[in-house]
Design a protein around this motif. Structure first.
Motif, mmCIF file in Angstrom:
data_model
loop_
_atom_site.group_PDB
_atom_site.id
_atom_site.type_symbol
_atom_site.label_atom_id
_atom_site.label_comp_id
_atom_site.label_asym_id
_atom_site.label_seq_id
_atom_site.Cartn_x
_atom_site.Cartn_y
_atom_site.Cartn_z
ATOM 1 N N ARG A 1 0.851 -1.192 0.000
ATOM 2 C CA ARG A 1 0.000 0.000 0.000
ATOM 3 C C ARG A 1 0.885 1.239 0.000
ATOM 4 N N ALA A 2 0.425 2.255 -0.700
ATOM 5 C CA ALA A 2 1.137 3.532 -0.746
ATOM 6 C C ALA A 2 0.299 4.595 -0.059
ATOM 7 N N THR A 3 0.937 5.396 0.782
ATOM 8 C CA THR A 3 0.280 6.500 1.473
ATOM 9 C C THR A 3 0.855 7.809 0.958
ATOM 10 N N VAL A 4 0.004 8.661 0.436
ATOM 11 C CA VAL A 4 0.456 9.913 -0.160
ATOM 12 C C VAL A 4 0.860 10.898 0.932
ATOM 13 N N ILE A 5 2.042 11.483 0.764
ATOM 14 C CA ILE A 5 2.504 12.557 1.644
ATOM 15 C C ILE A 5 2.301 13.910 0.983
ATOM 16 N N GLN A 6 2.621 13.993 -0.310
ATOM 17 C CA GLN A 6 2.495 15.268 -1.005
ATOM 18 C C GLN A 6 2.381 15.034 -2.499
ATOM 19 N N CYS A 7 1.522 15.801 -3.146
ATOM 20 C CA CYS A 7 1.394 15.811 -4.604
ATOM 21 C C CYS A 7 1.428 17.256 -5.076
#
Length: 203
Positions: free
Chosen positions: A79-85
């Motif tokens: 699973r990937a957890t977004v920190i910043q886009c």
């Protein structure tokens, strides 16, 4: 003139005249003239092209290696957890964390690729895959047509760089057919060797 026409000569006289006459040019006899071989291209003119196309081939090999392994099923699911886009479209840059499905392993900061829509929100969690936990990129979503096209197009471009090296460095100007074939194979083999190296490094 009529008096000098070969019409008035006997067969023997015609034969003697043909033997003493200047031979016709090969092109007039239906035999194609021999082409003069071109001089090999100077190294200083072909070297910049060689360096430039080698760098381009290295880039395409690099961006194609991980998509190839993911497409053939060599991956670590998690699973990937977004920190910043930031940015949008092709200028989008997303960073986050990746954790394996069992939760025992985690990569604190990776580049996230394939993030769309609501997945861009900070803290959003999405299924993702990495080629291995030593990598720096995680791919969100499943293997689709876009992923397949990415590595296939990259492989084709690497091959075209090899053909471009052969053309711009003057392979066709070499004297013998054996030399031309050898130089062509070497020109194509170098980018393919770069591709093999990046594939091995990404495995």
């Amino acid at each position: 003139m009529l008096e000098t026409s070969t019409f008035w000569l006997s067969d023997d006289e015609r034969a003697r005249q043909a033997a003493t006459a200047e031979p016709e040019r090969p092109s007039q006899l239906g035999v194609p003239p021999r082409h003069r071989s071109r001089e090999p291209r100077r190294p200083r003119s072909g070297l910049p092209s060689l360096v430039a196309l080698s760098l381009i081939a290295a880039f395409f090999a690099w961006v194609s290696a991980e998509p190839f392994w993911l497409a053939v099923g060599h991956d670590v699911k998690g699973r990937a957890t977004v920190i910043q886009c930031t940015g949008d479209g092709i200028g989008q840059r997303c960073f986050g964390q990746f954790a394996t499905g069992d939760g025992f392993s985690r990569v604190d900061r990776v580049t996230l690729l394939g993030v769309t829509g609501d997945q861009r929100a900070r803290g959003a969690v999405s299924p993702a895959r990495m080629v291995n936990l030593d990598g720096q990129q995680a791919y969100v979503g499943e293997t689709g047509t876009l992923m397949q096209l990415r590595w296939m197009l990259g492989f084709v471009l690497v091959l075209l760089c090899g053909l471009g090296i052969a053309g711009l460095t003057g392979v066709r100007r070499l004297e013998s057919r054996r030399a031309r074939h050898g130089a062509l194979l070497l020109s194509v083999a170098c980018p393919l060797a770069l591709l093999a190296g990046f594939l091995a490094a990404a495995y």
